[in-house]
Design an enzyme around this catalytic site. Structure first.
Site, mmCIF file in Angstrom:
data_model
loop_
_atom_site.group_PDB
_atom_site.id
_atom_site.type_symbol
_atom_site.label_atom_id
_atom_site.label_comp_id
_atom_site.label_asym_id
_atom_site.label_seq_id
_atom_site.Cartn_x
_atom_site.Cartn_y
_atom_site.Cartn_z
ATOM 1 N N LYS A 65 -29.483 -45.823 38.238
ATOM 2 C CA LYS A 65 -29.552 -47.243 37.877
ATOM 3 C C LYS A 65 -28.465 -48.058 38.561
ATOM 4 O O LYS A 65 -28.687 -49.219 38.903
ATOM 5 C CB LYS A 65 -29.493 -47.422 36.362
ATOM 6 N N LYS A 102 -43.719 -38.923 40.693
ATOM 7 C CA LYS A 102 -44.095 -39.130 39.294
ATOM 8 C C LYS A 102 -44.857 -40.446 39.122
ATOM 9 O O LYS A 102 -44.539 -41.432 39.801
ATOM 10 C CB LYS A 102 -42.799 -39.196 38.468
ATOM 11 N N LYS A 109 -44.949 -47.302 37.051
ATOM 12 C CA LYS A 109 -45.488 -48.638 37.268
ATOM 13 C C LYS A 109 -44.780 -49.350 38.408
ATOM 14 O O LYS A 109 -45.378 -50.156 39.106
ATOM 15 C CB LYS A 109 -45.334 -49.468 35.996
#
Ligand code: TRP
Length: 332
Positions: free
Chosen positions: A117, A198, A201
């Site tokens: 992140k 994976k 979205k």
């Protein structure tokens, strides 16, 4: 009535990030629905965690409401489990502060999610991004949880909550059990367009199947899924393997799966037949969930009541634990 502490308590939560895809459902929620019958379960919407990434405050209430509706429409039953919103229970942040004072900085700095992140959000590397797992440990330990059903990507965070529990117990006296991660039996669901990665979205529309997408869109997406990305290889191509995984995970009859697999082995399988079986199966799985959601949307009073009840039960336990913790820390 709060559950007695002798009961086996599970805790899990999700961030209100927008519509879920079938990978999220099969990887976590579906497992929660099964577990609520066997354990005393607390399922939360972690809005405080969601604040670590830049967001528009105007959207937050809708995001939270959407996730509550998703929880309920996939089969979490408020008669069987407790559903609440993290920020409604101030004891979560209170315990997180106490845990901040005993968590080694090095443990937080090596978390892979923190590293990912901070790479993705270079202009917003806030302290909350680093202490995120401390708040998560507080979420979990506040209820003296013994098991945490999550996807594989959260294993490291659950591990940290064990470290925190151990350290607290050592410093202040035995208080918390060391919770175990409970991984979902379903294998990972991969992207339709890049089956080596994976399902997610953020990669774009053609990569995922939304849990609340209309059946026509779902069928179109599946029919254009990548099947032959490694054409000519001896091994089953990743895209085909993923379609078989989705087929099984979404509850297709074993005879149907066996039949298609036989054709694959005999090299007579038409991928369009496999895809159309997958589309039928996925649509049959999402349709009752979508219908239930439409019904719930007509009944906002019910949703409010669910949250009120869940909060009341959770808060009673949270207050009890915080009192015990403060006493042990010399604050009461
Ligand atoms: N970090 C988890 C996720 O992103 C969400 C979460 C927050 C959580 N607190 C939790 C999960 C406590 C399990 C238990 O998926």
């Amino acid at each position: 009535m709060p559950p007695s502490t002798s009961q086996k308590i599970l805790f899990s939560g999700m961030q209100p990030t927008g519509e879920l895809h079938i990978g999220n459902y099969l990887g976590a929620l579906k497992n929660w629905v099964a577990l609520q019958h066997e354990y005393e379960c607390f399922f939360t919407i972690v809005d405080y965690h969601a604040m670590t990434i830049e967001y528009d405050p105007k959207d937050m209430p809708e995001r939270v409401k959407n996730l509550i509706l998703t929880y309920l429409s996939t089969g979490l039953d408020p008669e069987k489990c407790h559903i609440f919103i993290q920020s409604h229970i101030p004891e979560h942040t209170e315990l997180a502060w106490i845990f901040n004072t005993i968590t080694p900085l090095g443990e937080l700095e090596r978390m892979t999610q923190f590293k990912d992140k901070s790479d993705q959000h270079r202009n917003n590397i806030n302290a909350g991004l680093l202490t995120y797992p401390v708040l998560m440990a507080a979420d979990i330990l506040l209820y003296k949880t013994i098991g945490v059903p999550v996807g594989e990507d959260q294993t490291q965070h659950v591990e940290l909550s064990r470290i925190v529990a151990r350290k607290f117990n050592k410093l202040f006296g035995k208080t918390f059990p060391e919770p175990k991660v409970m991984l979902t039996p379903t294998p990972r669901i991969m992207s339709l367009a890049e089956p080596e990665k994976k399902m997610s979205k953020s990669r774009g529309e053609k990569h995922y199947i939304g849990l609340f997408e209309d059946p026509d869109t779902i069928r179109k997406k599946i029919m254009s899924a990548v099947t032959d990305s490694s054409a000519g290889a001896k091994k089953m191509p990743a895209g085909v393997e993923n379609l078989f995984t989705i087929l099984t995970a979404c509850g297709a009859e074993t005879s149907l799966v066996a039949n298609l697999m036989e054709h694959y082995n005999e090299k007579t399988l038409q991928y369009k037949d496999l895809k159309s079986a997958v589309a039928d199966t996925v649509i049959a799985m999402v349709e009752p969930i979508q219908t239930k959601r439409k019904n719930l949307e007509q009944n906002p009073g019910y949703v409010t009541e669910v949250i009120m009840n869940g909060t009341e039960t959770a808060r009673a336990i949270a207050q009890q634990t915080i009192k015990e913790v403060k006493q042990k820390c010399g604050l009461l």
